[in-house]
Write a protein that holds these residues in place. Structure first.
Motif, PDB file in Angstrom:
ATOM      1  N   GLY A  82      32.541 -30.093   6.913  1.00 25.16           N
ATOM      2  CA  GLY A  82      33.507 -29.390   6.069  1.00 25.16           C
ATOM      3  C   GLY A  82      34.410 -30.334   5.304  1.00 25.16           C
ATOM      4  N   LEU A  83      35.461 -29.751   4.719  1.00 21.85           N
ATOM      5  CA  LEU A  83      36.380 -30.529   3.894  1.00 21.85           C
ATOM      6  C   LEU A  83      37.203 -31.514   4.719  1.00 21.85           C
ATOM      7  CD1 LEU A  83      37.694 -27.714   1.498  1.00 21.85           C
ATOM      8  CD2 LEU A  83      35.932 -29.431   1.045  1.00 21.85           C
TER       9      LEU A  83
ATOM     10  N   ILE B  38      30.986 -20.757  17.544  1.00 18.74           N
ATOM     11  CA  ILE B  38      31.775 -20.262  18.682  1.00 18.74           C
ATOM     12  C   ILE B  38      32.827 -21.281  19.130  1.00 18.74           C
ATOM     13  CG2 ILE B  38      31.637 -19.525  21.088  1.00 18.74           C
ATOM     14  CD1 ILE B  38      28.926 -18.300  20.471  1.00 18.74           C
ATOM     15  N   MET B  39      32.403 -22.450  19.523  1.00 16.98           N
ATOM     16  CA  MET B  39      33.370 -23.422  20.053  1.00 16.98           C
ATOM     17  C   MET B  39      34.352 -23.931  18.994  1.00 16.98           C
ATOM     18  SD  MET B  39      31.410 -25.640  22.989  1.00 16.98           S
ATOM     19  CE  MET B  39      30.149 -26.329  21.913  1.00 16.98           C
ATOM     20  N   PRO B  40      33.900 -24.264  17.767  1.00 19.99           N
ATOM     21  CA  PRO B  40      34.907 -24.687  16.768  1.00 19.99           C
ATOM     22  C   PRO B  40      35.922 -23.598  16.435  1.00 19.99           C
ATOM     23  CG  PRO B  40      32.711 -25.355  16.084  1.00 19.99           C
ATOM     24  CD  PRO B  40      32.526 -24.474  17.271  1.00 19.99           C
ATOM     25  N   SER B  41      35.461 -22.327  16.323  1.00 19.18           N
ATOM     26  CA  SER B  41      36.411 -21.261  15.985  1.00 19.18           C
ATOM     27  C   SER B  41      37.388 -21.001  17.122  1.00 19.18           C
ATOM     28  CB  SER B  41      35.661 -19.981  15.618  1.00 19.18           C
ATOM     29  OG  SER B  41      34.943 -19.490  16.727  1.00 19.18           O
ATOM     30  N   ILE B  42      36.915 -21.110  18.370  1.00 20.16           N
ATOM     31  CA  ILE B  42      37.834 -20.957  19.510  1.00 20.16           C
ATOM     32  C   ILE B  42      38.874 -22.080  19.489  1.00 20.16           C
ATOM     33  CG2 ILE B  42      38.009 -21.069  22.023  1.00 20.16           C
ATOM     34  CD1 ILE B  42      35.303 -19.670  22.177  1.00 20.16           C
ATOM     35  N   THR B  43      38.399 -23.309  19.317  1.00 19.72           N
ATOM     36  CA  THR B  43      39.308 -24.464  19.315  1.00 19.72           C
ATOM     37  C   THR B  43      40.334 -24.356  18.185  1.00 19.72           C
ATOM     38  OG1 THR B  43      37.486 -25.812  20.152  1.00 19.72           O
ATOM     39  CG2 THR B  43      39.390 -26.974  19.267  1.00 19.72           C
ATOM     40  N   LEU B  44      39.858 -23.924  17.028  1.00 21.87           N
ATOM     41  CA  LEU B  44      40.744 -23.852  15.875  1.00 21.87           C
ATOM     42  C   LEU B  44      41.713 -22.675  15.959  1.00 21.87           C
ATOM     43  CD1 LEU B  44      41.143 -25.382  13.188  1.00 21.87           C
ATOM     44  CD2 LEU B  44      39.599 -23.738  12.114  1.00 21.87           C
ATOM     45  N   GLY B  45      41.290 -21.584  16.598  1.00 28.86           N
ATOM     46  CA  GLY B  45      42.094 -20.367  16.572  1.00 28.86           C
ATOM     47  C   GLY B  45      43.037 -20.179  17.745  1.00 28.86           C
ATOM     48  N   VAL B  46      42.887 -20.957  18.805  1.00 31.89           N
ATOM     49  CA  VAL B  46      43.733 -20.745  19.995  1.00 31.89           C
ATOM     50  C   VAL B  46      45.210 -20.931  19.665  1.00 31.89           C
ATOM     51  CG1 VAL B  46      44.382 -21.835  22.174  1.00 31.89           C
ATOM     52  CG2 VAL B  46      42.009 -21.235  21.753  1.00 31.89           C
TER      53      VAL B  46
ATOM     54  N   PRO C 145      31.372 -24.232   4.510  1.00 33.59           N
ATOM     55  CA  PRO C 145      31.490 -24.375   5.969  1.00 33.59           C
ATOM     56  C   PRO C 145      32.938 -24.302   6.455  1.00 33.59           C
ATOM     57  CG  PRO C 145      29.890 -25.936   5.128  1.00 33.59           C
ATOM     58  CD  PRO C 145      30.524 -25.299   3.924  1.00 33.59           C
ATOM     59  N   THR C 146      33.860 -24.925   5.725  1.00 36.92           N
ATOM     60  CA  THR C 146      35.274 -24.860   6.123  1.00 36.92           C
ATOM     61  C   THR C 146      35.830 -23.446   5.947  1.00 36.92           C
ATOM     62  OG1 THR C 146      35.684 -27.178   5.591  1.00 36.92           O
ATOM     63  CG2 THR C 146      37.575 -25.721   5.583  1.00 36.92           C
ATOM     64  N   VAL C 147      35.463 -22.783   4.852  1.00 31.02           N
ATOM     65  CA  VAL C 147      35.963 -21.417   4.620  1.00 31.02           C
ATOM     66  C   VAL C 147      35.469 -20.469   5.705  1.00 31.02           C
ATOM     67  CG1 VAL C 147      35.830 -19.433   3.080  1.00 31.02           C
ATOM     68  CG2 VAL C 147      36.232 -21.701   2.135  1.00 31.02           C
ATOM     69  N   TRP C 148      34.173 -20.530   6.020  1.00 36.48           N
ATOM     70  CA  TRP C 148      33.639 -19.624   7.048  1.00 36.48           C
ATOM     71  C   TRP C 148      34.242 -19.912   8.416  1.00 36.48           C
ATOM     72  CZ3 TRP C 148      32.135 -15.450   5.270  1.00 36.48           C
ATOM     73  CH2 TRP C 148      31.308 -15.332   4.162  1.00 36.48           C
ATOM     74  N   LEU C 149      34.422 -21.180   8.737  1.00 39.85           N
ATOM     75  CA  LEU C 149      35.052 -21.520  10.020  1.00 39.85           C
ATOM     76  C   LEU C 149      36.492 -21.013  10.063  1.00 39.85           C
ATOM     77  CD1 LEU C 149      35.037 -23.000  12.725  1.00 39.85           C
ATOM     78  CD2 LEU C 149      35.683 -25.090  11.512  1.00 39.85           C
ATOM     79  N   THR C 150      37.221 -21.165   8.969  1.00 36.52           N
ATOM     80  CA  THR C 150      38.607 -20.706   8.925  1.00 36.52           C
ATOM     81  C   THR C 150      38.696 -19.183   9.031  1.00 36.52           C
ATOM     82  OG1 THR C 150      39.213 -22.585   7.536  1.00 36.52           O
ATOM     83  CG2 THR C 150      40.714 -20.715   7.556  1.00 36.52           C
ATOM     84  N   VAL C 151      37.832 -18.478   8.296  1.00 39.43           N
ATOM     85  CA  VAL C 151      37.850 -17.007   8.346  1.00 39.43           C
ATOM     86  C   VAL C 151      37.516 -16.514   9.749  1.00 39.43           C
ATOM     87  CG1 VAL C 151      36.680 -14.932   7.514  1.00 39.43           C
ATOM     88  CG2 VAL C 151      37.341 -16.718   5.895  1.00 39.43           C
ATOM     89  N   THR C 152      36.521 -17.120  10.376  1.00 39.30           N
ATOM     90  CA  THR C 152      36.145 -16.719  11.739  1.00 39.30           C
ATOM     91  C   THR C 152      37.295 -16.952  12.719  1.00 39.30           C
ATOM     92  OG1 THR C 152      33.856 -17.346  11.254  1.00 39.30           O
ATOM     93  CG2 THR C 152      34.445 -17.038  13.553  1.00 39.30           C
ATOM     94  N   ALA C 153      37.882 -18.142  12.670  1.00 38.50           N
ATOM     95  CA  ALA C 153      38.979 -18.464  13.593  1.00 38.50           C
ATOM     96  C   ALA C 153      40.193 -17.577  13.323  1.00 38.50           C
ATOM     97  CB  ALA C 153      39.357 -19.940  13.464  1.00 38.50           C
ATOM     98  N   MET C 154      40.481 -17.350  12.046  1.00 39.84           N
ATOM     99  CA  MET C 154      41.668 -16.556  11.698  1.00 39.84           C
ATOM    100  C   MET C 154      41.492 -15.093  12.098  1.00 39.84           C
ATOM    101  SD  MET C 154      44.517 -17.447  10.324  1.00 39.84           S
ATOM    102  CE  MET C 154      45.961 -16.382  10.453  1.00 39.84           C
ATOM    103  N   SER C 155      40.280 -14.575  11.987  1.00 40.54           N
ATOM    104  CA  SER C 155      40.037 -13.156  12.294  1.00 40.54           C
ATOM    105  C   SER C 155      40.291 -12.869  13.767  1.00 40.54           C
ATOM    106  CB  SER C 155      38.592 -12.791  11.922  1.00 40.54           C
ATOM    107  OG  SER C 155      38.369 -12.975  10.543  1.00 40.54           O
ATOM    108  N   TRP C 156      39.647 -13.640  14.634  1.00 38.05           N
ATOM    109  CA  TRP C 156      39.805 -13.320  16.053  1.00 38.05           C
ATOM    110  C   TRP C 156      41.206 -13.674  16.548  1.00 38.05           C
ATOM    111  CZ3 TRP C 156      41.319 -16.205  20.090  1.00 38.05           C
ATOM    112  CH2 TRP C 156      41.223 -17.581  20.011  1.00 38.05           C
ATOM    113  N   SER C 157      41.769 -14.767  16.041  1.00 34.12           N
ATOM    114  CA  SER C 157      43.088 -15.183  16.539  1.00 34.12           C
ATOM    115  C   SER C 157      44.179 -14.214  16.095  1.00 34.12           C
ATOM    116  CB  SER C 157      43.404 -16.599  16.061  1.00 34.12           C
ATOM    117  OG  SER C 157      43.434 -16.651  14.647  1.00 34.12           O
TER     118      SER C 157
END
Length: 306
Positions: free
Chosen positions: A257-258, A174-182, A97-109
């Motif tokens: 996640g972790l 959607i919301m966690p990746s936006i929050t993490l990637g902004v 879960p942490t890896v997928w969230l990080t990859v998603t946030a990192m990709s769009w950001s």
């Protein structure tokens, strides 16, 4: 190249030993008695002492450290004091879960940050530049927890479009990746702009323009390719930061996640889990930096390692 990698692997081993020593010392400096937490608040002193002996916490710290390193050498991360399950199992269930969230946030950001940075550099001094930097400064200024709560209030509570938290479907990302990637997108935009402006002043860029090379080709083929070298470093650092720094976001969105595992482990004084997580975060930072160094050659083949 092979000699350089060998040197980096040796230095990596040294860093890992230092990290293990610092982590071990850090977790044993935390206030509180894990034996008391395991035995329960109403347990007798004799029962707490029995738990302490069973966990090996009554031994001198140097002996505990040697035992810890010995178990690590055999691939044993220990057993969680809270759940009595292997630490490797606890981390394995929370890793993806942490890896997928990080990859998603990192990709769009990264994509959005690069586009804003290049647009601001190309249109330097114009309204596009001012707008891009205004967006970047705003992104850096937003505290993640506040942005997360704002998104929950707007998109979940008022509009009902997205779930407030949890993990399972693409809507949960959607919301966690936006929050993490902004914040990452803002940093990437400012860093890309400064790097691109510096590269655009180089002689080979002016020469390309003087030879009549189309402006689009000058930007994307000549200037951006060389500007990517420092940007690659920043991407690697930000990726490592997101992997280990999503604690607040995971807590706000109840993300399994972790980060949440680390918070829960610190609250429970779960020494084995804390040590394993910090060691894991350190290893991923070291590996990411090593990969970034190798990617330098891909971004600019003229770079060679001695």
């Amino acid at each position: 190249m092979l000699g350089y990698l060998a040197k980096r692997l040796v230095s990596t081993g040294t860093v890992l030993v230092l990290v293990m020593m610092c982590t071990f010392a850090f977790v044993h400096m935390l206030p509180g008695d894990p034996a008391r937490l395991v035995a329960g608040p109403t347990a007798a002193v004799e029962d707490v002492q029995a738990v302490r002996q069973a966990l090996g916490l009554d031994k001198p710290l140097p002996e505990q450290f040697v035992s810890y390193v010995s178990r690590l050498a055999h691939g044993d991360l220990g057993t969680s004091l809270k759940t009595r399950r292997p630490v490797a199992t606890e981390i394995g269930e929370r890793l993806m879960p942490t890896v997928w969230l990080t990859v998603t946030a990192m990709s769009w950001s990264t994509l959005i940050g690069l586009l804003i940075g290049v647009m601001s550099a190309v249109r330097r001094g114009r309204w596009q530049d001012h707008l891009g930097m205004l967006v970047a400064v705003s992104g850096i200024s937003f505290p993640p927890f506040w942005l997360g709560l704002l998104l929950i209030n707007l998109l979940s509570v008022r509009l009902g479009w997205l779930p407030t938290g949890g993990y399972g479907t693409w809507q949960h990302f959607i919301m966690p990746s936006i929050t993490l990637g902004v914040g990452v997108a803002a940093v990437m935009a400012r860093f890309t702009r400064s790097s691109f402006v510096e590269v655009a002043r180089e002689d080979y860029v002016r020469t390309a323009r003087a030879k009549g090379v189309p402006e689009r080709q000058v930007i994307w083929r000549h200037a951006l390719r060389n500007a990517l070298i420092p940007i690659t470093t920043m991407v690697g650092l930000q990726f490592g930061f997101l992997l280990g720094g999503s604690i607040v976001v995971e807590s706000v969105f109840s993300w399994p996640g972790l980060g949440r595992l680390l918070v829960d482990s610190v609250s429970y004084r779960d020494y084995p889990v804390i040590q394993a997580l910090i060691l894991l975060f350190s290893i991923q930072f070291i590996l990411i930096n090593l990969i970034v160094d190798v990617l330098y050659v891909v971004a600019n083949p003229e770079i060679r390692y001695s």
